[in-house]
Design a protein around this motif. Sequence first.
Motif, mmCIF file in Angstrom:
data_model
loop_
_atom_site.group_PDB
_atom_site.id
_atom_site.type_symbol
_atom_site.label_atom_id
_atom_site.label_comp_id
_atom_site.label_asym_id
_atom_site.label_seq_id
_atom_site.Cartn_x
_atom_site.Cartn_y
_atom_site.Cartn_z
ATOM 1 N N GLU A 50 2.776 -25.204 -10.339
ATOM 2 C CA GLU A 50 3.268 -26.523 -9.918
ATOM 3 C C GLU A 50 4.613 -26.870 -10.566
ATOM 4 O OE1 GLU A 50 1.613 -31.135 -9.644
ATOM 5 O OE2 GLU A 50 0.863 -29.788 -11.212
ATOM 6 N N ILE A 51 5.499 -27.438 -9.766
ATOM 7 C CA ILE A 51 6.791 -27.926 -10.240
ATOM 8 C C ILE A 51 6.727 -29.448 -10.345
ATOM 9 C CG2 ILE A 51 9.247 -28.188 -9.684
ATOM 10 C CD1 ILE A 51 8.579 -25.369 -10.473
ATOM 11 N N SER A 52 7.085 -29.970 -11.492
ATOM 12 C CA SER A 52 7.058 -31.416 -11.710
ATOM 13 C C SER A 52 8.240 -32.074 -11.002
ATOM 14 C CB SER A 52 7.113 -31.722 -13.208
ATOM 15 O OG SER A 52 7.221 -33.122 -13.423
ATOM 16 N N ASP A 53 8.014 -33.293 -10.510
ATOM 17 C CA ASP A 53 9.113 -34.048 -9.888
ATOM 18 C C ASP A 53 9.722 -35.041 -10.887
ATOM 19 O OD1 ASP A 53 7.070 -35.854 -10.088
ATOM 20 O OD2 ASP A 53 7.048 -36.438 -7.971
ATOM 21 N N LYS A 54 9.359 -34.857 -12.164
ATOM 22 C CA LYS A 54 9.883 -35.728 -13.216
ATOM 23 C C LYS A 54 10.776 -34.922 -14.163
ATOM 24 C CE LYS A 54 6.720 -39.263 -12.545
ATOM 25 N NZ LYS A 54 6.154 -38.709 -11.326
ATOM 26 N N PRO A 55 11.806 -35.529 -14.725
ATOM 27 C CA PRO A 55 12.661 -34.826 -15.688
ATOM 28 C C PRO A 55 11.871 -34.428 -16.928
ATOM 29 C CG PRO A 55 13.674 -36.883 -14.957
ATOM 30 C CD PRO A 55 12.250 -36.913 -14.497
ATOM 31 N N ALA A 56 12.307 -33.364 -17.573
ATOM 32 C CA ALA A 56 11.716 -32.970 -18.849
ATOM 33 C C ALA A 56 12.156 -33.955 -19.925
ATOM 34 C CB ALA A 56 12.164 -31.559 -19.201
ATOM 35 N N GLU A 57 11.555 -33.807 -21.110
ATOM 36 C CA GLU A 57 11.883 -34.724 -22.206
ATOM 37 C C GLU A 57 13.369 -34.707 -22.553
ATOM 38 O OE1 GLU A 57 9.420 -34.043 -25.564
ATOM 39 O OE2 GLU A 57 7.541 -34.549 -24.538
ATOM 40 N N ASP A 58 14.009 -33.561 -22.364
ATOM 41 C CA ASP A 58 15.435 -33.470 -22.678
ATOM 42 C C ASP A 58 16.319 -33.865 -21.499
ATOM 43 O OD1 ASP A 58 15.091 -31.377 -20.937
ATOM 44 O OD2 ASP A 58 15.804 -29.817 -22.298
ATOM 45 N N GLY A 59 15.676 -34.349 -20.432
ATOM 46 C CA GLY A 59 16.420 -34.784 -19.258
ATOM 47 C C GLY A 59 16.678 -33.700 -18.237
ATOM 48 N N SER A 60 16.259 -32.468 -18.530
ATOM 49 C CA SER A 60 16.499 -31.364 -17.615
ATOM 50 C C SER A 60 15.732 -31.547 -16.307
ATOM 51 C CB SER A 60 16.076 -30.048 -18.267
ATOM 52 O OG SER A 60 16.164 -28.989 -17.347
ATOM 53 N N LEU A 61 16.391 -31.194 -15.215
ATOM 54 C CA LEU A 61 15.768 -31.262 -13.891
ATOM 55 C C LEU A 61 15.488 -29.868 -13.333
ATOM 56 C CD1 LEU A 61 18.012 -34.072 -12.346
ATOM 57 C CD2 LEU A 61 15.674 -34.316 -13.208
ATOM 58 N N ASN A 62 15.726 -28.850 -14.148
ATOM 59 C CA ASN A 62 15.573 -27.456 -13.709
ATOM 60 C C ASN A 62 14.608 -26.729 -14.640
ATOM 61 O OD1 ASN A 62 16.559 -26.273 -11.439
ATOM 62 N ND2 ASN A 62 18.527 -25.680 -12.296
ATOM 63 N N THR A 63 13.419 -27.261 -14.778
ATOM 64 C CA THR A 63 12.500 -26.765 -15.802
ATOM 65 C C THR A 63 11.665 -25.562 -15.363
ATOM 66 O OG1 THR A 63 10.896 -28.409 -15.058
ATOM 67 C CG2 THR A 63 12.308 -29.014 -16.916
ATOM 68 N N GLY A 64 11.612 -25.301 -14.067
ATOM 69 C CA GLY A 64 10.776 -24.198 -13.607
ATOM 70 C C GLY A 64 9.301 -24.501 -13.782
ATOM 71 N N ASN A 65 8.484 -23.448 -13.872
ATOM 72 C CA ASN A 65 7.047 -23.640 -14.074
ATOM 73 C C ASN A 65 6.563 -22.697 -15.177
ATOM 74 O OD1 ASN A 65 6.845 -21.090 -12.827
ATOM 75 N ND2 ASN A 65 6.479 -21.988 -10.818
ATOM 76 N N LYS A 66 5.255 -22.519 -15.284
ATOM 77 C CA LYS A 66 4.693 -21.765 -16.404
ATOM 78 C C LYS A 66 4.771 -20.249 -16.234
ATOM 79 C CE LYS A 66 1.634 -25.548 -17.747
ATOM 80 N NZ LYS A 66 0.232 -26.029 -17.853
ATOM 81 N N VAL A 67 5.319 -19.795 -15.119
ATOM 82 C CA VAL A 67 5.509 -18.344 -14.955
ATOM 83 C C VAL A 67 6.984 -17.975 -14.853
ATOM 84 C CG1 VAL A 67 3.265 -18.085 -13.818
ATOM 85 C CG2 VAL A 67 5.330 -18.386 -12.425
ATOM 86 N N THR A 68 7.870 -18.954 -14.935
ATOM 87 C CA THR A 68 9.300 -18.686 -14.757
ATOM 88 C C THR A 68 9.824 -17.630 -15.713
ATOM 89 O OG1 THR A 68 9.721 -20.913 -13.902
ATOM 90 C CG2 THR A 68 11.602 -19.716 -14.785
ATOM 91 N N ASN A 69 9.484 -17.743 -16.984
ATOM 92 C CA ASN A 69 10.011 -16.790 -17.971
ATOM 93 C C ASN A 69 9.523 -15.368 -17.712
ATOM 94 O OD1 ASN A 69 11.532 -18.708 -19.305
ATOM 95 N ND2 ASN A 69 9.905 -19.210 -20.760
ATOM 96 N N ASP A 70 8.265 -15.233 -17.295
ATOM 97 C CA ASP A 70 7.747 -13.900 -16.984
ATOM 98 C C ASP A 70 8.396 -13.338 -15.723
ATOM 99 O OD1 ASP A 70 5.729 -13.408 -19.061
ATOM 100 O OD2 ASP A 70 4.771 -15.174 -18.234
ATOM 101 N N LEU A 71 8.647 -14.197 -14.756
ATOM 102 C CA LEU A 71 9.319 -13.748 -13.539
ATOM 103 C C LEU A 71 10.722 -13.246 -13.855
ATOM 104 C CD1 LEU A 71 8.483 -13.755 -10.473
ATOM 105 C CD2 LEU A 71 10.089 -15.643 -10.220
ATOM 106 N N LYS A 72 11.391 -13.911 -14.766
ATOM 107 C CA LYS A 72 12.735 -13.475 -15.179
ATOM 108 C C LYS A 72 12.685 -12.062 -15.751
ATOM 109 C CE LYS A 72 14.686 -18.032 -16.297
ATOM 110 N NZ LYS A 72 15.189 -18.887 -17.407
#
Length: 210
Positions: free
Chosen positions: A143-165
């Motif tokens: 799931e991709i959140s529709d809310k900004p991250a705590e640091d204001g980022s809007l490009n946070t990805g999801n919980k598999v993004t780093n592994d996909l990279k």
Amino acid sequence: MALPPKFAGQKLVSSAIQPAAVHTLELYLDYVCPFSAKMFKTVYTTPLRDIILNKYGTKLVTIFRQQIQPWHPSSTLTHEAGVAVLKLAPNKFLDFSTALFNDQASFFDANVVHESRNQTYKRLAKIAGSVGVDENQVYDMLEISDKPAEDGSLNTGNKVTNDLKVLVKMHRLVGVHVTPTVVFDGVIAGDISSSWTVDQWEEWLAKNVA
């Protein structure tokens, strides 16, 4: 190319032996590529699977490499789901892949264009659920959140993004482009076709796997 332990579910190897082998057969496949589906089904869902495991199991490791084809946006989403299954239940990865390839047309461009990214993830999580992986856990990882991250980022990805990279980086090292592509012992085996029959595969294996 080495396979990180966290992606071990991609290996087709006899459980009776150590996961090391003299030869390595790598299949670069995309979940939304019809030709990849054809090759996957021949290798993994016909008697060829047992031949690979039982006749060549001490000499050959077969790896399904998830090859994203970015001109089909849903390709990324389907492979993210594959990574989620790898992380949650690696022993179910091939079952999930079989189910997804069987239903691949529902993730072709025309069938996803009117749904949101998270809606597509929900359908993928349902496929994972159909093979015994926790559907809610899979969706939670995608799931991709529709809310900004705590640091204001809007490009946070999801919980598999780093592994996909990591997967993308690995595949860029060998420069694979089209799917399916077969690499045998580190070299592209351009003679192998997605239309090969079990008999053709058997003939090739007998000649190349000493």
